[in-house]
Scaffold this motif. Structure first.
Motif, PDB file in Angstrom:
ATOM      1  N   ASP A 274       1.264   3.742  13.118  1.00 36.15           N
ATOM      2  CA  ASP A 274       0.391   3.975  14.277  1.00 36.15           C
ATOM      3  C   ASP A 274      -0.723   4.941  13.900  1.00 36.15           C
ATOM      4  OD1 ASP A 274       2.142   2.431  15.734  1.00 36.15           O
ATOM      5  OD2 ASP A 274       3.093   4.129  16.760  1.00 36.15           O
TER       6      ASP A 274
ATOM      7  N   HIS B 145       6.987   0.887  10.940  1.00 37.82           N
ATOM      8  CA  HIS B 145       7.945   0.346  11.909  1.00 37.82           C
ATOM      9  C   HIS B 145       7.507  -1.032  12.380  1.00 37.82           C
ATOM     10  CE1 HIS B 145       4.867   2.620  14.108  1.00 37.82           C
ATOM     11  NE2 HIS B 145       5.083   1.818  15.142  1.00 37.82           N
TER      12      HIS B 145
ATOM     13  N   HIS C  35       3.949  -1.871  10.589  1.00 41.02           N
ATOM     14  CA  HIS C  35       2.678  -1.147  10.689  1.00 41.02           C
ATOM     15  C   HIS C  35       2.958   0.339  10.856  1.00 41.02           C
ATOM     16  CE1 HIS C  35       3.902  -1.465  14.893  1.00 41.02           C
ATOM     17  NE2 HIS C  35       3.140  -0.422  15.133  1.00 41.02           N
TER      18      HIS C  35
HETATM   19 NI    NI Z   1       3.679   1.143  16.501  1.00 39.44          NI
END
Ligand code: NI
Ligand code: OGA
Length: 340
Positions: free
Chosen positions: A218, A272, A216
């Motif tokens: 952030d 990540h 994903h």
């Molecule tokens: Ni993350």
């Protein structure tokens, strides 16, 4: 739904339940060890009063954001004592009884304090090997009142995190050829949203069969992350998965989706994931620092032009978080939903 810690503690698990089995492709399972190339940024140089030292550090910071979207931050001024206390207090929080923790089970994405498991159990068929506590800590500070002292420790730690982010955002603005306070002003960072996420990945009998957090990116501008003695973070760089290891007393920093939007794609939000292990429980503590929830975020006008048209449509930060968190966390970044 029962947390993973409860599942592990209450039964004598020899293998993982089938609904946690995460099928990986061969590309997903292949790791590349390129630790020596991962950028290291020295915060004391970035905030130095020596102009040469500072401009060199700003250049390195810009390169790290552009080439990796990720770096290891050293000499950041957050004491090891405070960091250790946050990790210890986090363990104590997850050691509370399920009944005590359930007080914080939330219903809504924007609940100020939320305890839960996996990522979004409303939509997931495969569960992730992770319990979490999420708190909105800025502009209003929210944190559980149990265990004793947890709140105070988190308040100090998250305030220190904002000081670090302030220095980084100044450096990033300058690295883009913008005025030092450009990002803070445009994103209204003094009213900015800061979300604390404490991840608890219990020891797993078959670590290779499950995922802690899948690939994903952030939301937000920058995420600061630290963890206990167990590794598990991996970043994707040029399509390859690279495990990352901290230097002593360092933070992992990654750029978030809103940095990518604001810079019109110059600084990419890094993909990540977190894997788990069979040695013990891994705890990671992250803070996502973003714009004011009510800010509309689109590419900075200074960074778009005829030869570089806007690549993302502007969206209110609050709406973006809603979009990301009400769906499944998967390889497709939420950014794809607003790309022009
Ligand atoms: Ni993350
Ligand atoms: C996150 C995250 C990584 C980790 O919380 O968004 O990416 O190592 N965590 O726990």
């Amino acid at each position: 739904m029962l947390g993973v810690k409860e599942l592990v503690d209450s039964t004598c698990l020899r293998s993982v339940p089938f609904n946690y089995i995460f099928l990986k492709t061969p590309e997903d399972s292949t790791l590349y060890y390129e630790t020596q190339n991962i950028p290291i940024i020295d915060f004391s140089e970035l905030t130095s009063s020596n102009p040469n030292e500072r401009s060199k550090a700003i250049q390195q910071l810009g390169d790290a954001c552009q080439d990796w979207g990720f770096f290891v931050l050293i000499n950041h001024g957050v004491s090891e004592t405070l960091r250790d206390e946050v990790l210890r207090a986090s363990q104590r929080f997850f050691d509370l009884s399920e009944k005590e923790k359930k007080e914080y089970v939330g219903q809504d994405i924007f609940d100020p304090i939320k305890y839960g498991t996996s990522f979004n159990v409303m939509v997931e068929k495969t569960l992730f090997w992770r319990d979490y506590l999420k708190c909105y800590v800025h502009p209003h500070f929210n944190a559980p009142s149990k265990p004793p002292g947890f709140r105070e420790t988190l308040e100090e730690f998250t305030r220190k995190g904002r000081e670090v982010v302030d220095g980084l955002l100044k450096g990033i603005s300058l690295s883009l050829g913008l005025e030092e306070n450009y990002i803070q002003k445009r994103m209204k960072v003094d009213l900015g949203s800061q979300v604390l996420a404490i991840n608890y990945y219990p020891r797993c009998p078959n670590p290779e069969l499950v995922m802690g957090l899948p690939a994903h990116t952030d939301h937000g501008l920058l995420t600061l992350l630290m963890h206990n003695e167990l590794e598990g973070l991996q970043i994707q760089h040029n399509g390859k998965w690279i495990p990352v290891y901290p230097l002593p007393n360092s933070f992992f920093i990654n750029t978030g989706d809103h940095m990518e939007i604001l810079t019109n794609g110059k600084y990419k939000s890094v993909v990540h994931r977190a894997v788990v292990n069979g040695k013990g429980a891994r705890i990671s503590v992250g803070t996502a620092h973003g714009p004011c929830l009510e800010s509309d975020v689109g590419p900075a006008p200074e960074l778009v032009g005829d030869d570089n048209p806007a690549a993302y449509r502007a969206i209110k930060y609050r709406d973006y978080i809603h979009l990301q968190q009400s769906n499944q966390l998967d390889k497709k970044s939420c950014l794809d939903r607003i790309r022009i």
